[in-house]
Write a protein that holds these residues in place. Structure first.
Motif, PDB file in Angstrom:
ATOM      1  N   LEU A   1      41.007  49.855   0.971  1.00  0.00           N
ATOM      2  CA  LEU A   1      39.940  48.536   0.923  1.00  0.00           C
ATOM      3  C   LEU A   1      40.702  47.703   0.271  1.00  0.00           C
ATOM      4  CD1 LEU A   1      36.231  50.576   1.455  1.00  0.00           C
ATOM      5  CD2 LEU A   1      37.555  49.178   2.931  1.00  0.00           C
ATOM      6  N   MET A   2      40.856  47.544  -1.299  1.00  0.00           N
ATOM      7  CA  MET A   2      41.696  47.060  -1.918  1.00  0.00           C
ATOM      8  C   MET A   2      43.124  46.815  -1.323  1.00  0.00           C
ATOM      9  SD  MET A   2      39.569  45.960  -3.948  1.00  0.00           S
ATOM     10  CE  MET A   2      40.734  45.614  -5.938  1.00  0.00           C
ATOM     11  N   SER A   3      43.705  47.047  -1.029  1.00  0.00           N
ATOM     12  CA  SER A   3      44.357  46.500   0.210  1.00  0.00           C
ATOM     13  C   SER A   3      44.521  46.057   1.094  1.00  0.00           C
ATOM     14  CB  SER A   3      46.132  48.288   0.538  1.00  0.00           C
ATOM     15  OG  SER A   3      47.340  47.603   0.921  1.00  0.00           O
ATOM     16  N   GLN A   4      43.330  46.272   1.638  1.00  0.00           N
ATOM     17  CA  GLN A   4      43.090  45.424   2.744  1.00  0.00           C
ATOM     18  C   GLN A   4      42.666  44.300   2.542  1.00  0.00           C
ATOM     19  OE1 GLN A   4      40.954  48.061   6.110  1.00  0.00           O
ATOM     20  NE2 GLN A   4      41.555  45.903   7.465  1.00  0.00           N
ATOM     21  N   TYR A   5      41.782  44.193   1.530  1.00  0.00           N
ATOM     22  CA  TYR A   5      41.273  43.435   1.851  1.00  0.00           C
ATOM     23  C   TYR A   5      40.778  42.216   0.087  1.00  0.00           C
ATOM     24  CZ  TYR A   5      38.920  44.659   5.339  1.00  0.00           C
ATOM     25  OH  TYR A   5      38.392  44.986   7.174  1.00  0.00           O
ATOM     26  N   ALA A   6      42.271  42.081  -1.132  1.00  0.00           N
ATOM     27  CA  ALA A   6      42.115  42.205  -1.892  1.00  0.00           C
ATOM     28  C   ALA A   6      41.608  40.826  -2.580  1.00  0.00           C
ATOM     29  CB  ALA A   6      43.562  42.666  -2.552  1.00  0.00           C
ATOM     30  N   ASP A   7      41.863  39.661  -2.050  1.00  0.00           N
ATOM     31  CA  ASP A   7      41.699  38.527  -2.318  1.00  0.00           C
ATOM     32  C   ASP A   7      39.723  37.982  -1.356  1.00  0.00           C
ATOM     33  OD1 ASP A   7      44.351  38.009  -2.686  1.00  0.00           O
ATOM     34  OD2 ASP A   7      44.372  37.830  -1.184  1.00  0.00           O
ATOM     35  N   GLU A   8      39.557  38.814  -1.348  1.00  0.00           N
ATOM     36  CA  GLU A   8      38.236  38.879  -0.913  1.00  0.00           C
ATOM     37  C   GLU A   8      36.834  38.980  -2.303  1.00  0.00           C
ATOM     38  OE1 GLU A   8      36.649  38.772   3.230  1.00  0.00           O
ATOM     39  OE2 GLU A   8      38.402  39.338   3.678  1.00  0.00           O
ATOM     40  N   ALA A   9      37.984  40.990  -2.041  1.00  0.00           N
ATOM     41  CA  ALA A   9      37.264  41.902  -2.594  1.00  0.00           C
ATOM     42  C   ALA A   9      37.064  42.134  -3.843  1.00  0.00           C
ATOM     43  CB  ALA A   9      37.491  43.341  -2.647  1.00  0.00           C
ATOM     44  N   LYS A  10      35.582  42.594  -4.146  1.00  0.00           N
ATOM     45  CA  LYS A  10      35.303  43.203  -5.171  1.00  0.00           C
ATOM     46  C   LYS A  10      34.933  44.325  -5.917  1.00  0.00           C
ATOM     47  CE  LYS A  10      35.055  39.128  -8.234  1.00  0.00           C
ATOM     48  NZ  LYS A  10      36.087  38.865  -9.539  1.00  0.00           N
ATOM     49  N   ILE A  11      35.507  44.744  -7.065  1.00  0.00           N
ATOM     50  CA  ILE A  11      35.075  45.493  -7.478  1.00  0.00           C
ATOM     51  C   ILE A  11      33.063  46.351  -7.717  1.00  0.00           C
ATOM     52  CG2 ILE A  11      35.391  48.492  -8.526  1.00  0.00           C
ATOM     53  CD1 ILE A  11      36.873  48.183  -6.652  1.00  0.00           C
ATOM     54  N   LEU A  12      32.557  46.729  -7.620  1.00  0.00           N
ATOM     55  CA  LEU A  12      31.787  47.289  -8.164  1.00  0.00           C
ATOM     56  C   LEU A  12      31.352  48.341  -9.243  1.00  0.00           C
ATOM     57  CD1 LEU A  12      27.893  46.470  -7.946  1.00  0.00           C
ATOM     58  CD2 LEU A  12      27.818  47.436  -6.350  1.00  0.00           C
ATOM     59  N   ALA A  13      30.911  48.885 -10.202  1.00  0.00           N
ATOM     60  CA  ALA A  13      30.972  49.864 -10.921  1.00  0.00           C
ATOM     61  C   ALA A  13      29.391  49.973 -11.039  1.00  0.00           C
ATOM     62  CB  ALA A  13      31.582  49.679 -11.852  1.00  0.00           C
ATOM     63  N   GLY A  14      28.765  49.799 -12.466  1.00  0.00           N
ATOM     64  CA  GLY A  14      27.691  49.217 -12.958  1.00  0.00           C
ATOM     65  C   GLY A  14      26.862  47.832 -12.077  1.00  0.00           C
ATOM     66  N   GLY A  15      27.472  47.219 -11.843  1.00  0.00           N
ATOM     67  CA  GLY A  15      26.747  45.789 -11.059  1.00  0.00           C
ATOM     68  C   GLY A  15      26.270  45.288 -12.543  1.00  0.00           C
ATOM     69  N   GLN A  16      26.327  45.686 -13.711  1.00  0.00           N
ATOM     70  CA  GLN A  16      25.110  44.853 -14.644  1.00  0.00           C
ATOM     71  C   GLN A  16      25.189  43.507 -15.320  1.00  0.00           C
ATOM     72  OE1 GLN A  16      22.137  46.677 -15.616  1.00  0.00           O
ATOM     73  NE2 GLN A  16      23.526  47.768 -13.801  1.00  0.00           N
ATOM     74  N   SER A  17      26.753  43.164 -14.205  1.00  0.00           N
ATOM     75  CA  SER A  17      27.529  41.720 -15.326  1.00  0.00           C
ATOM     76  C   SER A  17      27.902  41.256 -13.268  1.00  0.00           C
ATOM     77  CB  SER A  17      28.540  42.491 -15.901  1.00  0.00           C
ATOM     78  OG  SER A  17      28.429  42.280 -17.025  1.00  0.00           O
ATOM     79  N   LEU A  18      27.989  41.862 -12.894  1.00  0.00           N
ATOM     80  CA  LEU A  18      28.666  41.600 -11.873  1.00  0.00           C
ATOM     81  C   LEU A  18      26.944  41.095 -10.917  1.00  0.00           C
ATOM     82  CD1 LEU A  18      30.586  40.767  -9.508  1.00  0.00           C
ATOM     83  CD2 LEU A  18      30.997  42.543  -8.644  1.00  0.00           C
ATOM     84  N   VAL A  19      26.915  41.821 -10.536  1.00  0.00           N
ATOM     85  CA  VAL A  19      25.532  41.679  -9.994  1.00  0.00           C
ATOM     86  C   VAL A  19      24.624  40.739 -10.932  1.00  0.00           C
ATOM     87  CG1 VAL A  19      22.376  42.587  -8.950  1.00  0.00           C
ATOM     88  CG2 VAL A  19      24.796  43.282  -9.279  1.00  0.00           C
ATOM     89  N   PRO A  20      24.029  40.059 -11.225  1.00  0.00           N
ATOM     90  CA  PRO A  20      23.638  38.768 -12.173  1.00  0.00           C
ATOM     91  C   PRO A  20      24.555  37.483 -11.531  1.00  0.00           C
ATOM     92  CG  PRO A  20      23.690  40.413 -13.749  1.00  0.00           C
ATOM     93  CD  PRO A  20      24.149  41.287 -12.866  1.00  0.00           C
ATOM     94  N   ALA A  21      25.283  37.358 -11.589  1.00  0.00           N
ATOM     95  CA  ALA A  21      26.381  36.489 -11.071  1.00  0.00           C
ATOM     96  C   ALA A  21      26.392  36.107  -9.664  1.00  0.00           C
ATOM     97  CB  ALA A  21      27.760  36.474 -12.015  1.00  0.00           C
ATOM     98  N   MET A  22      26.426  37.522  -8.724  1.00  0.00           N
ATOM     99  CA  MET A  22      26.243  37.323  -8.135  1.00  0.00           C
ATOM    100  C   MET A  22      24.570  36.125  -7.581  1.00  0.00           C
ATOM    101  SD  MET A  22      27.839  40.067  -6.167  1.00  0.00           S
ATOM    102  CE  MET A  22      27.344  39.887  -4.535  1.00  0.00           C
ATOM    103  N   ASN A  23      24.001  36.564  -8.655  1.00  0.00           N
ATOM    104  CA  ASN A  23      22.651  36.167  -7.956  1.00  0.00           C
ATOM    105  C   ASN A  23      22.089  35.072  -8.289  1.00  0.00           C
ATOM    106  OD1 ASN A  23      21.438  38.707  -6.862  1.00  0.00           O
ATOM    107  ND2 ASN A  23      20.631  39.426  -8.792  1.00  0.00           N
ATOM    108  N   PHE A  24      23.281  34.361  -9.558  1.00  0.00           N
ATOM    109  CA  PHE A  24      23.156  32.638  -9.520  1.00  0.00           C
ATOM    110  C   PHE A  24      24.453  32.366  -9.103  1.00  0.00           C
ATOM    111  CE2 PHE A  24      21.166  34.482 -12.987  1.00  0.00           C
ATOM    112  CZ  PHE A  24      20.540  33.136 -13.748  1.00  0.00           C
ATOM    113  N   ARG A  25      25.487  32.707  -8.481  1.00  0.00           N
ATOM    114  CA  ARG A  25      26.405  32.233  -7.534  1.00  0.00           C
ATOM    115  C   ARG A  25      27.563  32.032  -8.343  1.00  0.00           C
ATOM    116  NH1 ARG A  25      24.263  31.009  -1.529  1.00  0.00           N
ATOM    117  NH2 ARG A  25      22.656  32.444  -0.926  1.00  0.00           N
ATOM    118  N   VAL A  26      27.840  33.017  -9.327  1.00  0.00           N
ATOM    119  CA  VAL A  26      28.258  32.263 -10.159  1.00  0.00           C
ATOM    120  C   VAL A  26      29.547  33.029  -9.227  1.00  0.00           C
ATOM    121  CG1 VAL A  26      29.658  32.092 -12.655  1.00  0.00           C
ATOM    122  CG2 VAL A  26      27.279  31.586 -12.095  1.00  0.00           C
ATOM    123  N   ALA A  27      29.677  34.278  -9.096  1.00  0.00           N
ATOM    124  CA  ALA A  27      30.514  35.059  -8.554  1.00  0.00           C
ATOM    125  C   ALA A  27      30.071  34.726  -6.908  1.00  0.00           C
ATOM    126  CB  ALA A  27      30.658  36.651  -9.104  1.00  0.00           C
TER     127      ALA A  27
END
Length: 293
Positions: A20-46
């Protein structure tokens, strides 16, 4: 706030995730624990166009001992680092620092790899990777490579990972003999981001003189700050209060570059760095001397 729309994929294997990363690298983000990424997405920083959720990739969650090193999977929960008895014995700096990471609920979900890749200069785990001379394994669909910790962090929220690479494994050497350690930080409240923090390691030779020292700071620049000159000042000497004070002054005045924020001024961050460095070095030296027995 709610995140912008995105595609969501949950691979069951690392091979699927890498595809999936090979196919969509430029638009994809990895979700691990989500403790930083999800809030950033909710505020549309990411606003990634796709999330690749690694929580079913069980092969990335492990702690193994191999020939004087630990190998830790990137999806290993921070809570597991905190309570692993082997790490407590052979990499005690890591287990000492783990309780400072946010709150227990966060550590139950947050992952070692997720925090490292987020590369927040106010986070504990990137600092510990530098202090512990970690190596980090990055992998994509065509191969893998190892990156030294001091080459991995490229700036605020920026790493050496290529867009199609996933951090899959962390290697930590066992703490050397006759080594003392200390991790200290000051935060407004328990669980808050620290105003300043330091990880200290001191290795003594057979005569009790400093053979090697490490001083690495969090929230002291746009990435973890390895105060090499201050550490070098300690090496080859019998450590006393005057020498420790000189190293603390050099690190706090010349090697760190804090930004200040709404909670603290730059001057106060430098003051904290000075005090924390002296206290951490004294504790590390005491522990190292105890290991000489």
């Amino acid at each position: 706030m709610k995140p912008a729309s995105f595609e969501y994929h949950v691979p069951d294997t690392l091979e699927q995730a890498l595809g999936l990363m090979s196919q969509y690298a430029d638009e994809a983000k990895i979700l691990a624990g989500g403790q930083s990424l999800v809030p950033a997405m909710n505020f549309r920083v990411a606003q990634p166009g796709m999330l690749i959720d690694l929580n079913r990739v069980n092969e990335l969650s492990f702690i193994r001992e191999e020939a004087g090193t630990f190998h830790i999977g990137a999806m290993t929960r921070e809570r597991h680092l905190e309570f692993n008895s082997s790490l407590a014995k052979r990499a005690p700096l890591l287990t000492e620092a783990a309780p400072f990471i946010a709150h227990p609920q966060i550590r139950n979900r947050g992952t070692l790899g997720g925090s490292i890749v987020n590369a927040d200069p106010a986070a504990e785990l990137p600092v510990l990777m530098l202090a512990l001379d970690a190596r980090l394994k990055a992998q994509n669909a065509s191969g893998e490579r190892w990156i030294e910790a001091h080459d991995f962090f490229a700036g605020m929220f920026t790493t050496a990972l290529a867009s199609d690479e996933i951090l899959v494994e962390i290697e930590l050497p066992f703490m050397p003999l006759r080594t003392g350690w200390s991790f200290m930080e000051v935060a407004p409240r328990a669980g808050d981001y620290a105003l300043m923090g330091v990880a200290a390691l001191v290795t003594l030779d057979e005569n009790g003189k400093c053979k090697k020292a490490k001083l690495v700071y969090l929230n002291a620049g746009d990435s973890p700050v390895d105060a090499k000159e201050s550490a070098r000042l300690l090496e080859g000497a019998a450590l006393n209060d005057a020498l420790i004070e000189s190293a603390a002054a050099m690190a706090s005045e010349k090697e760190i570059n804090p930004f200040g924020n709404i909670h603290t001024s730059i001057d106060f961050q430098r003051h904290l760095a000075n005090v924390l460095t002296k206290n951490a070095l004294k504790q590390a030296v005491k522990r190292a001397e105890e290991n000489l027995q």
